[in-house]
Design a protein around this motif. Structure first.
Motif, mmCIF file in Angstrom:
data_model
loop_
_atom_site.group_PDB
_atom_site.id
_atom_site.type_symbol
_atom_site.label_atom_id
_atom_site.label_comp_id
_atom_site.label_asym_id
_atom_site.label_seq_id
_atom_site.Cartn_x
_atom_site.Cartn_y
_atom_site.Cartn_z
ATOM 1 N N LEU A 205 -55.091 -2.361 -36.074
ATOM 2 C CA LEU A 205 -54.720 -3.764 -35.966
ATOM 3 C C LEU A 205 -53.217 -3.835 -35.736
ATOM 4 C CD1 LEU A 205 -55.210 -6.820 -36.247
ATOM 5 C CD2 LEU A 205 -55.055 -6.526 -38.708
ATOM 6 N N ALA A 206 -52.822 -4.378 -34.605
ATOM 7 C CA ALA A 206 -51.403 -4.593 -34.322
ATOM 8 C C ALA A 206 -51.044 -6.002 -34.776
ATOM 9 C CB ALA A 206 -51.113 -4.419 -32.838
ATOM 10 N N VAL A 207 -49.864 -6.127 -35.349
ATOM 11 C CA VAL A 207 -49.389 -7.400 -35.879
ATOM 12 C C VAL A 207 -48.003 -7.654 -35.315
ATOM 13 C CG1 VAL A 207 -48.845 -8.673 -37.990
ATOM 14 C CG2 VAL A 207 -50.606 -6.912 -38.030
ATOM 15 N N ARG A 208 -47.758 -8.872 -34.865
ATOM 16 C CA ARG A 208 -46.426 -9.241 -34.384
ATOM 17 C C ARG A 208 -45.606 -9.698 -35.589
ATOM 18 N NH1 ARG A 208 -44.690 -10.365 -29.418
ATOM 19 N NH2 ARG A 208 -46.779 -10.640 -28.624
ATOM 20 N N THR A 209 -44.444 -9.055 -35.774
ATOM 21 C CA THR A 209 -43.545 -9.441 -36.858
ATOM 22 C C THR A 209 -42.252 -9.977 -36.249
ATOM 23 O OG1 THR A 209 -42.697 -7.190 -36.988
ATOM 24 C CG2 THR A 209 -44.498 -7.758 -38.491
ATOM 25 N N GLU A 210 -41.330 -10.385 -37.088
ATOM 26 C CA GLU A 210 -40.089 -10.977 -36.582
ATOM 27 C C GLU A 210 -39.330 -10.066 -35.627
ATOM 28 O OE1 GLU A 210 -37.726 -12.292 -39.877
ATOM 29 O OE2 GLU A 210 -39.005 -14.018 -40.231
ATOM 30 N N GLY A 211 -39.347 -8.750 -35.896
ATOM 31 C CA GLY A 211 -38.560 -7.847 -35.081
ATOM 32 C C GLY A 211 -39.330 -7.080 -34.028
ATOM 33 N N GLY A 212 -40.650 -7.106 -34.065
ATOM 34 C CA GLY A 212 -41.432 -6.331 -33.107
ATOM 35 C C GLY A 212 -42.899 -6.303 -33.476
ATOM 36 N N GLY B 298 -60.742 -8.920 -40.672
ATOM 37 C CA GLY B 298 -59.623 -9.191 -39.770
ATOM 38 C C GLY B 298 -59.923 -8.777 -38.342
ATOM 39 N N PRO B 299 -59.026 -9.052 -37.429
ATOM 40 C CA PRO B 299 -59.236 -8.753 -36.000
ATOM 41 C C PRO B 299 -58.966 -7.286 -35.633
ATOM 42 C CG PRO B 299 -57.161 -9.894 -36.291
ATOM 43 C CD PRO B 299 -57.804 -9.830 -37.649
ATOM 44 N N TRP B 300 -59.687 -6.355 -36.262
ATOM 45 C CA TRP B 300 -59.529 -4.932 -35.996
ATOM 46 C C TRP B 300 -60.158 -4.571 -34.653
ATOM 47 C CZ3 TRP B 300 -56.754 -1.910 -39.302
ATOM 48 C CH2 TRP B 300 -56.457 -2.475 -40.545
ATOM 49 N N CYS C 13 -49.998 -17.763 -48.547
ATOM 50 C CA CYS C 13 -48.986 -16.926 -49.183
ATOM 51 C C CYS C 13 -49.161 -15.503 -48.638
ATOM 52 C CB CYS C 13 -49.128 -16.948 -50.703
ATOM 53 S SG CYS C 13 -50.668 -16.241 -51.316
ATOM 54 N N ALA C 14 -48.211 -14.646 -48.916
ATOM 55 C CA ALA C 14 -48.273 -13.266 -48.414
ATOM 56 C C ALA C 14 -49.523 -12.557 -48.910
ATOM 57 C CB ALA C 14 -47.028 -12.502 -48.836
ATOM 58 N N TRP C 15 -49.918 -12.761 -50.176
ATOM 59 C CA TRP C 15 -51.085 -12.081 -50.746
ATOM 60 C C TRP C 15 -52.363 -12.477 -50.013
ATOM 61 C CZ3 TRP C 15 -46.960 -13.853 -53.419
ATOM 62 C CH2 TRP C 15 -46.284 -12.941 -54.210
ATOM 63 N N ASP C 16 -52.569 -13.771 -49.833
ATOM 64 C CA ASP C 16 -53.798 -14.227 -49.185
ATOM 65 C C ASP C 16 -53.809 -13.897 -47.700
ATOM 66 O OD1 ASP C 16 -55.109 -15.216 -51.455
ATOM 67 O OD2 ASP C 16 -53.922 -17.053 -51.391
ATOM 68 N N TYR C 17 -52.653 -13.940 -47.043
ATOM 69 C CA TYR C 17 -52.589 -13.575 -45.629
ATOM 70 C C TYR C 17 -52.981 -12.110 -45.453
ATOM 71 C CZ TYR C 17 -50.867 -13.258 -40.836
ATOM 72 O OH TYR C 17 -50.774 -13.080 -39.480
ATOM 73 N N HIS C 18 -52.411 -11.240 -46.270
ATOM 74 C CA HIS C 18 -52.741 -9.817 -46.172
ATOM 75 C C HIS C 18 -54.226 -9.581 -46.436
ATOM 76 C CE1 HIS C 18 -48.451 -9.246 -45.984
ATOM 77 N NE2 HIS C 18 -48.569 -7.931 -45.948
ATOM 78 N N ALA C 19 -54.792 -10.284 -47.410
ATOM 79 C CA ALA C 19 -56.216 -10.106 -47.729
ATOM 80 C C ALA C 19 -57.108 -10.650 -46.616
ATOM 81 C CB ALA C 19 -56.551 -10.786 -49.050
ATOM 82 N N GLN C 20 -56.781 -11.813 -46.068
ATOM 83 C CA GLN C 20 -57.606 -12.439 -45.038
ATOM 84 C C GLN C 20 -57.510 -11.727 -43.693
ATOM 85 O OE1 GLN C 20 -59.568 -15.456 -45.121
ATOM 86 N NE2 GLN C 20 -59.469 -15.048 -47.308
ATOM 87 N N VAL C 21 -56.290 -11.495 -43.238
ATOM 88 C CA VAL C 21 -56.065 -10.986 -41.884
ATOM 89 C C VAL C 21 -56.199 -9.473 -41.814
ATOM 90 C CG1 VAL C 21 -54.440 -10.922 -39.957
ATOM 91 C CG2 VAL C 21 -54.596 -12.961 -41.385
ATOM 92 N N PHE C 22 -55.712 -8.782 -42.819
ATOM 93 C CA PHE C 22 -55.720 -7.324 -42.781
ATOM 94 C C PHE C 22 -56.910 -6.728 -43.525
ATOM 95 C CE2 PHE C 22 -50.877 -8.032 -42.867
ATOM 96 C CZ PHE C 22 -50.874 -8.382 -41.538
ATOM 97 N N GLY C 23 -57.777 -7.574 -44.050
ATOM 98 C CA GLY C 23 -58.974 -7.104 -44.746
ATOM 99 C C GLY C 23 -60.077 -6.729 -43.767
ATOM 100 N N LYS C 24 -61.246 -6.463 -44.281
ATOM 101 C CA LYS C 24 -62.391 -5.999 -43.468
ATOM 102 C C LYS C 24 -62.752 -6.970 -42.350
ATOM 103 C CE LYS C 24 -63.723 -2.394 -46.050
ATOM 104 N NZ LYS C 24 -63.221 -1.130 -45.645
ATOM 105 N N PHE D 123 -52.329 -8.867 -26.600
ATOM 106 C CA PHE D 123 -51.022 -8.958 -27.256
ATOM 107 C C PHE D 123 -50.609 -10.412 -27.477
ATOM 108 C CE2 PHE D 123 -50.522 -4.512 -25.938
ATOM 109 C CZ PHE D 123 -49.935 -3.976 -27.076
ATOM 110 N N GLU D 124 -51.091 -11.294 -26.628
ATOM 111 C CA GLU D 124 -50.729 -12.709 -26.761
ATOM 112 C C GLU D 124 -51.432 -13.379 -27.939
ATOM 113 O OE1 GLU D 124 -48.239 -13.567 -24.924
ATOM 114 O OE2 GLU D 124 -48.410 -11.670 -23.847
ATOM 115 N N THR D 125 -52.509 -12.780 -28.427
ATOM 116 C CA THR D 125 -53.277 -13.399 -29.516
ATOM 117 C C THR D 125 -53.208 -12.597 -30.817
ATOM 118 O OG1 THR D 125 -55.298 -12.258 -28.822
ATOM 119 C CG2 THR D 125 -54.892 -14.455 -27.885
ATOM 120 N N LEU D 126 -52.256 -11.693 -30.927
ATOM 121 C CA LEU D 126 -52.113 -10.900 -32.152
ATOM 122 C C LEU D 126 -51.754 -11.792 -33.338
ATOM 123 C CD1 LEU D 126 -50.012 -7.809 -31.009
ATOM 124 C CD2 LEU D 126 -52.458 -7.907 -31.454
#
Length: 167
Positions: free
Chosen positions: A144-151, A82-84, A69-80, A94-97
């Motif tokens: 941490l760069a993240v690929r989203t739907e638009g960029g 994550g791939p910082w 879910c959005a909550w767990d993704y943000h906590a797992q990936v964007f937490g301490k 960029f291919e593995t973001l």
């Protein structure tokens, strides 16, 4: 209520529409804009989050082959954990973001992270160079760069209290 009773008595029925939009919803102008936008989108598959078991849209937040879910993704990936990283990304990075449907700033507050750059509808090479200019300007801090739907969306941790915010 009287109208519904009348329709029931005459056994009125109509086929279920494949898509809800202004042509099948009465008084669509009375529906809030965000609800009308949601109604116009096609139905999406729902899955359970692999961590908390909340229901979420399939494919929006996948991390290490697990639907989150959005909550767990943000906590797992964007937490301490994550791939910082510090400094600019190479092309192979960029291919593995991490990739997700969107980044939600209120959920980032829970992990002490802020959005510092968001690109949308730019040529990929231009967006990558903008991301790297930002990362090169402040190599001491982890980003941490993240690929989203638009960029791309670039995140960094909130500055500790009493320190200068930098870029």
């Amino acid at each position: 209520m009287r109208d519904l009773e009348l329709l029931a008595r005459i056994e009125w029925n109509a086929p279920i529409p494949e898509r809800l939009d202004d042509s099948v919803v009465l008084n669509i102008e009375d529906v809030p804009d965000d609800v009308a936008d949601a109604l116009a989108r096609p139905a999406a598959a729902i899955v359970q989050c692999a961590i908390c078991r909340r229901l979420c849209v399939a494919g929006d937040f996948t991390w290490k082959e697990r639907e989150l879910c959005a909550w767990d993704y943000h906590a797992q990936v964007f937490g301490k954990r994550g791939p910082w990283r510090n400094g600019a990304y190479e092309d192979r990075h960029f291919e593995t973001l991490p990739a997700c449907a969107y980044v939600a700033p209120p959920l980032l507050d829970e992990v002490s992270v802020q959005v510092v750059l968001a690109t949308n509808a730019l040529d990929d090479a231009v967006a990558r160079s903008i991301v790297n200019v930002l990362l090169d300007a402040d190599p001491q801090r982890a980003y941490l760069a993240v690929r989203t739907e638009g960029g791309y969306t670039v995140l960094r941790e909130h500055a500790p209290a009493g320190s200068q915010t930098g870029t």
